[in-house]
Structure formats: C-alpha cells, structure tokens
Design an enzyme around this catalytic site. Structure first.
Site, PDB file in Angstrom:
ATOM      1  CD  GLU A 102     -15.479  48.347  26.454  1.00 38.09           C
ATOM      2  OE1 GLU A 102     -16.481  47.896  27.018  1.00 38.09           O
ATOM      3  OE2 GLU A 102     -14.811  49.284  26.921  1.00 38.09           O
ATOM      4  CG  ASP A 103     -20.683  47.018  27.586  1.00 41.51           C
ATOM      5  OD1 ASP A 103     -19.593  47.588  27.424  1.00 41.51           O
ATOM      6  OD2 ASP A 103     -21.482  47.338  28.482  1.00 41.51           O
ATOM      7  CG  ASP A 106     -21.380  56.533  24.075  1.00 36.62           C
ATOM      8  OD1 ASP A 106     -21.322  57.519  23.331  1.00 36.62           O
ATOM      9  OD2 ASP A 106     -22.311  56.384  24.885  1.00 36.62           O
ATOM     10  CB  THR A 110     -13.555  53.310  27.440  1.00 34.13           C
ATOM     11  OG1 THR A 110     -14.343  54.204  28.224  1.00 34.13           O
ATOM     12  CG2 THR A 110     -13.114  52.131  28.288  1.00 34.13           C
ATOM     13  CG  LEU A 111     -11.602  50.569  21.742  1.00 35.20           C
ATOM     14  CD1 LEU A 111     -11.226  49.258  22.439  1.00 35.20           C
ATOM     15  CD2 LEU A 111     -12.528  50.281  20.558  1.00 35.20           C
ATOM     16  CG  ASP A 162     -25.025  50.560  34.620  1.00 30.81           C
ATOM     17  OD1 ASP A 162     -24.251  50.726  33.647  1.00 30.81           O
ATOM     18  OD2 ASP A 162     -24.967  51.257  35.648  1.00 30.81           O
ATOM     19  NE  ARG A 168     -23.626  46.737  35.871  1.00 29.20           N
ATOM     20  CZ  ARG A 168     -22.903  47.659  35.214  1.00 29.20           C
ATOM     21  NH1 ARG A 168     -22.743  47.567  33.931  1.00 29.20           N
ATOM     22  NH2 ARG A 168     -22.342  48.655  35.871  1.00 29.20           N
TER      23      ARG A 168
HETATM   24  C1  PRP Z   1     -19.198  51.606  29.343  1.00 25.07           C
HETATM   25  C2  PRP Z   1     -18.766  50.506  28.392  1.00 25.07           C
HETATM   26  C3  PRP Z   1     -17.445  50.993  27.873  1.00 25.07           C
HETATM   27  C4  PRP Z   1     -17.569  52.489  27.943  1.00 25.07           C
HETATM   28  C5  PRP Z   1     -17.795  53.031  26.565  1.00 25.07           C
HETATM   29  O1  PRP Z   1     -18.609  51.392  30.586  1.00 25.07           O
HETATM   30  O2  PRP Z   1     -18.671  49.264  29.034  1.00 25.07           O
HETATM   31  O3  PRP Z   1     -16.370  50.544  28.667  1.00 25.07           O
HETATM   32  O4  PRP Z   1     -18.710  52.800  28.762  1.00 25.07           O
HETATM   33  O5  PRP Z   1     -17.961  54.412  26.600  1.00 25.07           O
HETATM   34  P1  PRP Z   1     -16.995  55.399  25.830  1.00 25.07           P
HETATM   35  O6  PRP Z   1     -16.828  54.891  24.436  1.00 25.07           O
HETATM   36  O7  PRP Z   1     -17.775  56.704  25.869  1.00 25.07           O
HETATM   37  O8  PRP Z   1     -15.714  55.498  26.582  1.00 25.07           O
HETATM   38  P2  PRP Z   1     -19.052  52.163  31.895  1.00 25.07           P
HETATM   39  O9  PRP Z   1     -18.076  53.277  32.157  1.00 25.07           O
HETATM   40  O10 PRP Z   1     -20.493  52.563  31.798  1.00 25.07           O
HETATM   41  O11 PRP Z   1     -18.827  51.102  33.043  1.00 25.07           O
HETATM   42  P3  PRP Z   1     -19.561  49.706  33.273  1.00 25.07           P
HETATM   43  O12 PRP Z   1     -19.159  48.807  32.135  1.00 25.07           O
HETATM   44  O13 PRP Z   1     -19.019  49.229  34.573  1.00 25.07           O
HETATM   45  O14 PRP Z   1     -21.042  49.957  33.292  1.00 25.07           O
END
Ligand code: PRP
Length: 201
Positions: A102-103, A106, A110-111, A162, A168
C-alpha cells in the site's frame, strides 16, 4: 528539489523515499528470501503503483506480482467505510506467501478489508507493507508488518498520492497546508510543480 508553492510543503523528498524503500526491500528479502515458492507481491491500485514499482526492484529474490483495485467510500454521516473489489487477483493464492503493498494506511478500512478477504483464501502467510502510516487517523486497528514513514495528520500528494486525480507523478511527497484552497482550485499546485508545461497551451 521540486519547487513548492505556498499551499503545500515538501514532506518526504524523493531521495529520502528511495533510501527508505531500499531498507524495506532488504527487510523483505531477509524475511521472504527462502520461501518455498516466490512470494506474491500485491499492488493496490492506483496509488501504490509507484511505491510498488520501486520496492520490487530492490528485492534480491524472485517474486511474482499481481494487482487489486478497491473502491471505498464512507456512508454519509457515518465512519463505516464500504469497500468492494473492482479488480481482483488473477490467480489462486492458496499456500502462497502474500505481501500487500500500500502507499498509505489511513483509517485502516481498506487494509482491513484486504486482509480479511485475502486471509480467507488460505495463503501460507500474509503481510502488509505501506510506505506511509497515518496511524493518527486509524478507525480500525489493523496489523501492519512494515511501514516506511509515520505520517502526521496532513493531506499528502505526490509519489502516487493524488488530489482529484492530479499530482500522482510528482516525485516527492508534499503536505498540503491549505486543503480548502486546493479544493477550491485543484490545479493550484500545477504551475509551481510543472512550470509552463503544466499550463494548457
Ligand atoms: C488510498 C490508498 C489506500 C487507501 C487507504 O486509496 O491507496 O488504498 O486510500 O485509506 P484507508 O486506510 O482510509 O482505507 P484511494 O482510495 O485514495 O485510491 P487510489 O489509490 O486509487 O488513489
């Protein structure tokens, strides 16, 4: 160094990112270098693709790669994020050593979703590595085996991250100091970061 306009400031310069990524690569190589099968590195589109490409080239071992795309949004007025798979892995991960890349982590929603989904597919092992860990924003406690940088509670762009699809491809990671101003004018940073080539001709 990337010129930075007033609404944003340099947080992690590219050289610092690359140096830390080399360290993460060495750690992963030490942990996974003698697995029975090459580990599977899973990039989470789109943001992690820049980190992913740089990280895997520091690994001194054979690996396989695959990608997932996730869509997430928060239901209005709640903090319960809804996450769904837009693009799934191509192959079966049963018995594989899997690393989610992951980048940024937050809220952790998602994770957490990825770990539950991939963990249910019976991998031999499952790890997560993120470049940025914004732990102060976490809603869901989620295991995170490796992270590049603890990140303050600021909005970040660059190196895959982004704002409304822009920035990006900025090599550094910038902290947006004035998010309201950027929201009002999403192209606010374009001329300072890209010069006249960023100005429509
Ligand atoms: C970003 C990032 C993670 C997620 C983390 O993706 O790449 O997947 O948010 O956030 P969280 O911990 O609050 O779930 P994003 O939805 O912005 O999509 P992208 O990578 O296509 O910009």
């Amino acid at each position: 160094m990337t010129p930075v306009d007033e609404p944003a400031q340099l947080l992690f310069p590219h050289a610092q990112l690359r140096a830390r990524i080399r360290e993460l690569g060495a750690e992963l190589t030490a942990e996974l270098g003698d697995t029975p099968e090459p580990p599977l590195l899973v990039g989470v589109l789109k943001g992690s693709s820049f980190f992913f490409a740089d990280l895997i080239r520091t690994l001194a071992m054979p690996i396989a790669v695959d990608f997932m795309s996730i869509s997430s949004y928060s239901a209005a007025g709640t903090q319960s994020g809804v996450v769904r798979i837009v693009k799934d892995l191509e192959g079966d991960i049963t018995g594989r050593d899997v690393v989610i890349v992951e980048d940024i982590v937050d809220t952790g929603l998602t994770l957490n979703y990825l770990r539950r989904t991939l963990g249910a597919r019976h991998p031999r092992s499952l790890r997560a590595v993120t470049l940025l860990d914004k732990a102060v924003r976490r809603i869901v406690p989620v295991p995170l085996e490796m992270s590049g940088f603890d990140t303050p509670d600021v909005f970040v762009v660059g190196y895959g991250l982004d704002f409304q699809g822009l920035y990006r491809n900025v090599p550094d990671i910038l902290a947006v100091k004035d998010l309201a101003r950027l929201a009002n004018d999403p192209k606010l940073l374009v001329s300072s970061l890209f010069g006249s080539s960023g100005t429509p001709g």
